[in-house]
Design an enzyme around this catalytic site. Structure first.
Site, PDB file in Angstrom:
ATOM      1  N   HIS A 111     -29.256 -17.715  18.998  1.00  0.00           N
ATOM      2  CA  HIS A 111     -30.565 -17.996  20.096  1.00  0.00           C
ATOM      3  C   HIS A 111     -30.042 -18.971  21.375  1.00  0.00           C
ATOM      4  O   HIS A 111     -30.957 -19.576  21.782  1.00  0.00           O
ATOM      5  CB  HIS A 111     -31.614 -18.847  19.179  1.00  0.00           C
ATOM      6  N   HIS A 156     -34.449 -28.044  17.882  1.00  0.00           N
ATOM      7  CA  HIS A 156     -33.509 -28.630  18.510  1.00  0.00           C
ATOM      8  C   HIS A 156     -33.951 -29.986  19.357  1.00  0.00           C
ATOM      9  O   HIS A 156     -33.433 -30.330  20.303  1.00  0.00           O
ATOM     10  CB  HIS A 156     -32.730 -27.963  19.573  1.00  0.00           C
ATOM     11  N   HIS A 183     -20.251 -22.350  16.412  1.00  0.00           N
ATOM     12  CA  HIS A 183     -19.973 -22.974  17.634  1.00  0.00           C
ATOM     13  C   HIS A 183     -20.224 -24.555  17.442  1.00  0.00           C
ATOM     14  O   HIS A 183     -20.666 -25.098  16.320  1.00  0.00           O
ATOM     15  CB  HIS A 183     -21.157 -22.782  18.618  1.00  0.00           C
ATOM     16  N   GLU A 203     -26.349 -23.721  11.662  1.00  0.00           N
ATOM     17  CA  GLU A 203     -27.641 -22.980  11.966  1.00  0.00           C
ATOM     18  C   GLU A 203     -27.417 -21.624  10.994  1.00  0.00           C
ATOM     19  O   GLU A 203     -28.351 -20.979  10.789  1.00  0.00           O
ATOM     20  CB  GLU A 203     -27.567 -22.706  13.138  1.00  0.00           C
TER      21      GLU A 203
HETATM   22 FE   LIG Z   1     -29.062 -23.813  18.448  1.00  0.00          FE
END
Ligand SMILES: [Fe+2]
Lengths: 114, 288
Positions: B12, B59, B193, B240
Site C-alpha cells: 500500500h 499510519h 521494508h 505489516e
Molecule cells: Fe505501511
C-alpha cells in the site's frame, strides 16, 4: 538504542520511546493539517514551545536530522509528516539515515530485486 | 448467508497513490507494478464481490499515541480520507457497510477479541491506495467496505499467532452473517521494508517469496513467527505482514492462489500482489 529486540540499525518504537517522544510525535502528528504546517514554518521555535519539546528534540528538529529525531523518541510514521513539509519522501529519509546519496540509496533498493 | 469468496493482498506504499495522481501507470518504473493489477481486475469482474473487509494498519491519520488500539473496526456508513501531510491528493469518501461492521464486532467480541469500535474513522493511504488499485474509477465505483486496523506503530504489537486467530474470528463472524452476499477480504501492507534507522532500505526478497509461498498452504508457518523474527527478516515496517496473516486466518476453507506477483522495489518496499480463491468449508461439505 537499547530495546528488547536488539536488531542492529533497527529502532523499536516501544513504551520507552513512546514516553520519551510523546511531545515530538504529537507535534509531528499535527502536521497532518496544512494550517499547522504553515504555522510551524512561520515560527518554528514558537511552534516547538507550544508542543513542549525537550531541548534534544528541538535540536534534532533544527538539524532536520532523522537519526537524532529517532534518538529523541520520534516515531518514523510521524516523522514522515515532518519530512513531508520539506517535500522529502521516505527515500530521502532513508538516504539521510544511511549516509548515502539519494541516487546510491535508490540503486541499493533496486539491487535488492536481483 | 454471507460467503468469503476470496482475498486480495497488496502493498500500500503511498508513492503508488502519488503515481496514480500523476498518471504514471505506464511509466517504465511503475508499469510492471500497475500491469499486475490487470488480472486482479479480471478476477473482480468474474467474481463480483458485494462487500470488502479491509485489514490494514493506520499510519497516524485516524489514531495517535494518545489512544492506540491494537485491533479496531470501523462501524460507519462512510469513511473519509484526509491530508496525511505529504501531498497525496485527498480521495472522495468510501461507502461503509455498518450492518456487516456490527456483525463482525458482535461475533468477534463473542470470541474474546476486545475491539475498539469506530463510528467515525478516517482511512489513510493503507486503505485508500489498495481501493484505488482495485477500483481505479473511484470511490463511487468501489464496493462498500469495512475497515479493520491492526496496530503496527507502537510496540508491543499483537503476536502473529494472535493476528491469525483474530482473522479466524473475523472469518467465522462473516460466515455467520445472515445476509446473502459475497465478501472479499483485502490485506494491505508489506512486504519487507524498513524506513527507520541505519538499516533503512532493507528489503528481503527471499523472505518475501517464502511468505508468499507459505501463506497459501502453510499459514501456520507465518503465524508461528515471533515479532522479532519478522522485524529481523522483513524490516521494522515489515510487521505489516500481520495484516496478511489475519486475512489468511479468516479463510478456513480451501484456499488457492489465483494470482501472485512480486516486484522490487516499489519505493522502499518489496511490492507484492496476491489473489486467493476461497471455498468455504460448508460448501465443500455440501458438495461431498
Ligand atoms: Fe505501511
Amino acid at each position: 538504542m537499547d530495546d528488547q529486540f536488539n536488531i542492529p540499525g533497527t529502532p523499536i518504537f516501544d513504551g520507552t520511546q513512546a514516553r520519551k517522544g510523546y511531545a515530538l510525535n504529537k507535534m509531528c502528528y499535527s502536521f497532518n493539517d496544512e494550517l499547522n504546517r504553515k504555522t510551524f514554518l512561520a515560527d518554528e521555535e514558537a511552534y516547538m514551545r507550544t508542543y513542549g519539546l525537550s531541548e534534544p528534540q528541538k535540536e534534532a528538529i533544527r538539524h532536520r536530522n532523522v537519526l537524532e529525531l529517532i534518538a529523541a523518541g520520534g516515531n518514523i510514521y510521524y516523522l514522515a509528516k515532518f519530512a513531508g513539509i520539506f517535500g522529502l519522501g521516505v527515500q530521502d529519509v532513508g538516504a539521510q539515515q544511511t549516509g548515502m546519496s539519494l541516487e546510491a540509496f535508490k540503486e541499493m533498493l533496486t539491487a535488492h530485486g536481483h | 448467508m454471507a460467503r468469503i469468496i476470496g482475498a486480495i493482498a497488496t502493498s500500500h506504499v503511498p508513492s503508488i497513490g502519488g503515481a496514480i495522481a500523476k498518471g504514471l501507470q505506464k511509466d517504465p518504473y511503475w508499469k510492471p507494478f500497475f500491469d499486475a493489477f490487470d488480472p486482479v481486475h479480471d478476477w473482480l469482474a468474474r467474481n463480483k464481490p458485494d462487500v470488502a473487509v479491509v485489514i490494514y494498519n493506520d499510519h497516524g491519520l485516524n489514531f495517535f499515541l494518545d489512544q492506540m488500539p491494537t485491533f479496531a473496526v470501523g462501524a460507519a456508513e462512510s469513511y473519509t480520507n484526509a491530508d496525511e501531510g505529504w501531498g497525496l491528493p485527498v480521495r472522495p469518501p468510501y461507502a461503509g457497510d455498518s450492518e456487516l461492521s456490527w456483525q463482525i464486532i458482535d461475533k468477534v467480541m463473542a470470541q474474546d477479541f476486545d475491539l475498539v469500535t469506530c463510528q467515525e474513522m478516517q482511512v489513510d493511504h493503507a486503505f485508500v491506495v489498495p481501493m484505488q488499485l482495485l477500483w481505479p474509477d473511484g470511490g463511487a465505483k468501489a464496493i462498500p467496505a469495512v475497515p479493520v486496523t491492526i496496530n503496527s506503530i507502537q510496540h508491543p504489537l499483537p503476536r502473529a499467532e494472535r493476528c491469525f486467530r483474530f482473522g479466524q474470528a473475523i472469518g467465522r463472524a462473516i460466515e455467520s452473517f445472515p445476509r446473502d452476499c459475497k465478501v472479499v477480504l483485502l490485506a494491505t501492507g508489506g512486504l519487507s521494508h524498513q524506513l527507520d534507522g541505519t538499516r533503512a532500505g532493507f528489503i528481503n526478497k527471499e523472505f518475501d517469496l517464502w511468505c508468499m509461498d507459505k501463506i497459501v498452504n502453510d499459514p501456520q508457518a507465518l503465524a508461528s513467527l515471533t515479532t522479532k523474527e519478522i522485524i529481523e527478516k522483513a524490516g521494522s515496517q515489515g510487521v505489516e505482514l500481520m495484516c496478511w496473516i489475519a486475512m489468511r486466518g479468516a479463510m478456513q476453507g480451501h484456499v488457492s492462489a489465483a494470482f501472485s506477483k512480486y516486484h522490487i522495489p516499489v519505493s522502499n518496499t518489496g511490492g507484492a500482489v496476491m489473489v486467493f480463491d476461497h471455498e468455504p468449508v460448508v460448501h465443500r461439505l455440501a458438495a461431498e
